[in-house]
Write a protein that holds these residues in place. Structure first.
Motif, PDB file in Angstrom:
ATOM      1  N   SER A 236     -17.587   0.401  -4.350  1.00 58.01           N
ATOM      2  CA  SER A 236     -18.322   1.449  -4.361  1.00 58.01           C
ATOM      3  C   SER A 236     -20.207   0.431  -3.873  1.00 58.01           C
ATOM      4  O   SER A 236     -20.289   0.752  -3.460  1.00 58.01           O
ATOM      5  N   VAL A 240     -21.385  -0.267  -0.258  1.00 56.33           N
ATOM      6  CA  VAL A 240     -23.308  -0.406  -0.092  1.00 56.33           C
ATOM      7  C   VAL A 240     -23.717  -1.129   0.137  1.00 56.33           C
ATOM      8  O   VAL A 240     -24.181  -1.237   1.755  1.00 56.33           O
ATOM      9  N   PHE A 245     -20.294   3.174   4.311  1.00 59.44           N
ATOM     10  CA  PHE A 245     -21.349   4.492   2.907  1.00 59.44           C
ATOM     11  C   PHE A 245     -19.996   5.345   2.825  1.00 59.44           C
ATOM     12  O   PHE A 245     -19.924   6.661   1.190  1.00 59.44           O
ATOM     13  N   ALA A 248     -18.075   3.315  -0.047  1.00 55.82           N
ATOM     14  CA  ALA A 248     -18.904   3.524  -0.990  1.00 55.82           C
ATOM     15  C   ALA A 248     -18.596   4.912  -2.201  1.00 55.82           C
ATOM     16  O   ALA A 248     -18.471   5.106  -3.251  1.00 55.82           O
ATOM     17  N   ARG A 249     -18.217   6.542  -0.851  1.00 55.53           N
ATOM     18  CA  ARG A 249     -18.733   7.289  -1.884  1.00 55.53           C
ATOM     19  C   ARG A 249     -17.305   7.253  -2.218  1.00 55.53           C
ATOM     20  O   ARG A 249     -16.698   7.774  -3.347  1.00 55.53           O
ATOM     21  N   ALA A 278     -25.713   4.310  -2.687  1.00 59.22           N
ATOM     22  CA  ALA A 278     -25.493   4.625  -1.328  1.00 59.22           C
ATOM     23  C   ALA A 278     -26.269   5.761  -1.090  1.00 59.22           C
ATOM     24  O   ALA A 278     -26.380   5.665   0.424  1.00 59.22           O
TER      25      ALA A 278
END
Length: 476
Positions: A236, A240, A245, A248-249, A278
């Motif tokens: 994650s 970033v 993103f 990352a989430r 993030a």
């Protein structure tokens, strides 16, 4: 064509995969976590970076069989070979059924390991998280580390050999080796960056998946979930740094779930800090604040409280123009530091430990810039700079210089030449290893400069920044 997909992605391969998936460029880009412009550029023949190649690899690996079948047919019809040179071998065509199915011994309950549901509680509902990145480390053997004049192997190399020799055998020794790998990545991350190291982390994370989806001895369960959670949490963080993103989430959600199963509040707090990061770099400052505040519930007064206060809360509050609250959380971070053993120098950005004073100062500077209080930002940035000068982290060199540069040009009496010189130094320091935070701060500095400098001065910097970005698109 290799067992898992394309040896090297070309414009034709990208277009065929998108066509086989029956997706528009916009939809395809969203699934990959890139921009539509990137997809258009690839299909028009632009160079596809190693990281982007691995995104395409992962998309094909995780695709449904009807998609892979159509892709195989399109590839065969157009005569694409392993290198994309327009020739297809008969053996490749004959083995298409084998190519689009992973070997049975790599599956868990009839599924590919990357798509199997984890019995520790990791869900994989339709349309949810799919492992989004990077070629497995065994496809590009890691380079041995040279120490004291002799060549020794890194933990990554040893773990790859363990895989080859006997698959995954869950034992204290194996988990010890994975802990050594984690410490090794912490030491290497700011020197080598996410484009180099994410592939190694993905490889180890995938290796753990079959054990996570099966029965785990109780004495190993929490430790296994903690290690897997750290690896997913890192992915994650790396996403970033790469500006991806959506990935990352997804990784952040997985990491938090694993931390819950490990019953590890410190890891939960760290993951919340990364989820906050993030959202911060995606411009979602209220969400960034919410994640940081929630993380404080798990951190209590532990070491992660420092990071959550100054990196999560204070910086988000600065952008939300909540001055008193931002300053209060900065003060709180400094007040928490004496409770923990002093961390020398600039603590590693990806560490699971406590922030050093220098890292607190650098984050405080970023928060004060957003308020905006440039004089206070400069004070904290200069405090961090004294330590940064002795650090091997080029990112820290660049980020602190950029905060100082912005402070100099936004003061009541701007020092434009000084600010431009610092921003130029930041571009030089980060030239070989760039991350999203540096890109964003350079763009912010460019906008600030345009508001206070003469056109001739801004034009020179604009040209330098454009060259930096163009060079990046070719080399990364």
């Amino acid at each position: 064509m290799t067992l898992w997909g394309v040896h090297e992605w070309s414009a034709e391969h990208v277009e065929r995969l998108r066509t086989a998936s029956r997706l528009t460029k916009t939809e395809f880009a969203r699934r990959l976590g890139v921009t539509m412009r990137s997809v258009t550029n690839w299909e028009n023949g632009a160079r596809i970076s190693p990281f982007s190649q691995s995104l395409l690899d992962a998309f094909l690996i995780g695709a449904k069989e009807d998609v892979t079948s159509r892709f195989q047919v399109l590839t065969a019809e157009n005569g694409a070979s392993q290198s994309g040179n327009g020739e297809t071998s008969s053996s490749e065509a004959e083995s298409s059924d084998t190519q689009r199915k992973p070997p049975e011994d790599s599956r868990v309950d009839g599924q590919h390991p990357d798509r199997a549901a984890c019995t520790l509680g990791i869900s994989n509902a339709a349309g949810s998280y799919r492992s989004p990145v990077i070629k497995l480390a065994q496809e590009t053997p890691p380079t041995p580390t040279r120490v004291a004049g002799s060549v020794v192997e890194s933990p990554t190399v040893v773990l790859e050999r363990i895989k080859i020799q006997g698959g995954f055998h869950l034992s204290d020794a194996t988990l010890d080796a994975l802990d050594s790998f984690i410490n090794d990545v912490i030491d290497r991350y700011e020197l080598e960056g996410p484009s180099t190291l994410a592939g190694e982390v993905v490889s180890q994370r995938r290796w753990l998946q079959p054990s996570l989806t099966g029965w785990v001895p109780p004495r190993h369960a929490h430790r296994l979930a903690t290690i897997a959670g750290k690896l997913s949490g890192w992915l994650s963080y790396m996403a970033v740094n790469l500006g991806l993103f959506s990935s990352a989430r997804a990784y952040g959600s997985e990491a938090f779930q694993l931390a819950e199963h490990a019953e590890n509040d410190d890891l939960k707090a760290w993951v919340r800090g990364t989820q906050s990061l993030a959202e911060f770099y995606d411009g979602q400052y209220r969400k960034a604040l919410d994640y940081a505040v929630d993380g404080r519930r798990y951190a209590d007064s532990g070491p992660q409280a420092v990071r959550l206060a100054v990196n999560g809360q204070a910086r988000a509050l600065g952008h939300l123009e909540e001055r008193k609250a931002a300053e209060a959380t900065i003060d709180e971070a400094y007040e928490l530091l004496p409770r923990f053993p002093s961390e020398p120098g600039m603590s590693p950005c990806i560490s699971f430990g406590v922030y050093s004073r220098a890292r607190v100062a650098s984050n405080a500077a970023t928060a004060y810039l957003a308020l905006p209080l440039p004089d206070k930002a400069l004070q904290h940035a200069q405090d961090a700079a004294a330590t940064v000068e002795t650090s091997s982290s080029q990112w820290s060199h660049a980020l602190v210089r950029l905060d100082m540069a912005s402070a100099f040009i936004t003061k009541p009496r701007p020092e434009l030449e000084h600010g431009i010189a610092l921003a130029t130094e930041a571009m030089t320091a980060s030239r070989e290893n760039r991350i999203e935070s540096i890109r964003q701060r350079l763009r912010t500095f460019q906008d600030q400069l345009a508001g206070v400098a003469e056109p001739a001065m801004t034009r020179t910097f604009d040209e330098q920044f454009a060259a930096w970005l163009t060079e990046e698109s070719v080399t990364t």
